[in-house]
Scaffold this active site. Structure first.
Site, PDB file in Angstrom:
ATOM      1  N   GLY A  49      41.332  33.578  44.113  1.00 43.51           N
ATOM      2  CA  GLY A  49      40.185  34.319  43.600  1.00 43.51           C
ATOM      3  C   GLY A  49      38.972  33.413  43.571  1.00 43.51           C
ATOM      4  N   GLN A  54      30.836  30.755  40.500  1.00 44.76           N
ATOM      5  CA  GLN A  54      31.441  29.498  40.962  1.00 44.76           C
ATOM      6  C   GLN A  54      30.746  28.923  42.187  1.00 44.76           C
ATOM      7  OE1 GLN A  54      35.656  31.204  40.829  1.00 44.76           O
ATOM      8  NE2 GLN A  54      35.986  29.074  40.280  1.00 44.76           N
ATOM      9  N   CYS A 101      41.807  26.344  38.242  1.00 45.01           N
ATOM     10  CA  CYS A 101      40.479  26.887  38.557  1.00 45.01           C
ATOM     11  C   CYS A 101      39.811  25.997  39.595  1.00 45.01           C
ATOM     12  CB  CYS A 101      39.636  26.940  37.290  1.00 45.01           C
ATOM     13  SG  CYS A 101      37.996  27.653  37.553  1.00 45.01           S
ATOM     14  N   LEU A 102      39.221  26.615  40.607  1.00 41.81           N
ATOM     15  CA  LEU A 102      38.559  25.841  41.662  1.00 41.81           C
ATOM     16  C   LEU A 102      37.371  25.053  41.097  1.00 41.81           C
ATOM     17  CD1 LEU A 102      38.644  28.513  44.515  1.00 41.81           C
ATOM     18  CD2 LEU A 102      40.202  26.571  44.174  1.00 41.81           C
ATOM     19  N   HIS A 143      41.155  36.290  35.131  1.00 36.48           N
ATOM     20  CA  HIS A 143      40.580  34.949  35.304  1.00 36.48           C
ATOM     21  C   HIS A 143      39.189  35.060  35.943  1.00 36.48           C
ATOM     22  CE1 HIS A 143      41.020  30.520  36.438  1.00 36.48           C
ATOM     23  NE2 HIS A 143      39.949  30.898  37.109  1.00 36.48           N
ATOM     24  N   GLU A 144      39.089  35.867  37.000  1.00 36.32           N
ATOM     25  CA  GLU A 144      37.806  35.992  37.710  1.00 36.32           C
ATOM     26  C   GLU A 144      36.774  36.736  36.860  1.00 36.32           C
ATOM     27  OE1 GLU A 144      37.478  34.084  40.064  1.00 36.32           O
ATOM     28  OE2 GLU A 144      39.623  33.735  40.305  1.00 36.32           O
ATOM     29  N   HIS A 147      34.965  34.555  34.534  1.00 37.49           N
ATOM     30  CA  HIS A 147      33.888  33.746  35.130  1.00 37.49           C
ATOM     31  C   HIS A 147      32.546  34.480  35.072  1.00 37.49           C
ATOM     32  CE1 HIS A 147      35.727  30.107  36.600  1.00 37.49           C
ATOM     33  NE2 HIS A 147      36.661  30.754  37.285  1.00 37.49           N
TER      34      HIS A 147
HETATM   35 NI    NI Z   1      38.359  29.838  37.997  1.00 42.70          NI
END
Ligand code: NI
Length: 186
Positions: A49, A54, A101-102, A143-144, A147
């Site tokens: 995702g 991000q 998380c990226l 999760h997304e 953000h």
């Molecule tokens: Ni994340």
């Protein structure tokens, strides 16, 4: 398509609230290219995702999917573009699962999430989406969605003692895990 730089924790955009997208703009080449770039960035980073904040863009957009690429004929979870989402959790006990998380590279932690969520949003054609996601897909979506509200998985952890680096997770935790779910990284 191009791979976009992913911002990391500490960048103020990750802690800001994203703005709704004007539905009239969804079909513009600018946003269509953005969706493709977000997918390419997500696949390149081996994530499942990616939310627009991000990549430093405070807009209510995220992409997700579990696939080898956009043209994967048999994706585990088909690639989705989700715009201006409203999430409604279904009743049920929260379920703990591993996330990364990226924007917080190389870390893993146990995060409680709703097992099922209803998603109301627009897709990349500006059409209405209304579906119920469960389990791993519901986890990625939550999760997304977080953000878009300046929230990261660390904020959702109930016990920071499960926080670990990916390498140590592989060495000490992975083999004790009974769940078949892969870690949700988004
Ligand atoms: Ni994340």
């Amino acid at each position: 398509m191009s791979i976009l730089p992913i911002i990391r924790l500490g960048h103020p955009t990750l802690r800001s609230t994203a703005d709704a997208v004007d539905p009239e703009r969804i079909e513009t080449p600018e946003l269509q290219t953005l969706f493709d770039d977000m997918f390419e960035t997500m696949f390149d980073a081996a994530g499942v995702g990616l939310a627009a904040p991000q990549i430093g863009l405070p807009l209510q957009i995220f992409v997700y999917g579990l696939a080898k690429g956009l043209d994967d004929p048999e994706p585990s979870i088909p690639p989705h573009v989700v715009i201006n989402p409203i999430l409604t959790p279904a009743h049920g006990d929260l379920v703990s699962g591993w996330e990364g998380c990226l924007s917080i590279p190389d870390m893993r932690g146990l995060v409680p999430r709703y097992p099922q969520v209803r998603v109301q949003a627009l897709d990349r054609d500006g059409k209405r989406l209304d579906f119920v996601a469960e389990g791993y897909e519901a986890r990625i979506i939550q999760h997304e969605f977080d953000h878009l509200n300046g929230v990261v998985f660390l904020d959702r952890m109930r016990d920071l003692r499960s926080l670990c680096f990916e390498e140590e997770w592989e060495e000490f935790v992975a083999e004790t895990e009974t769940s078949d779910e892969v870690t949700a990284v988004g």
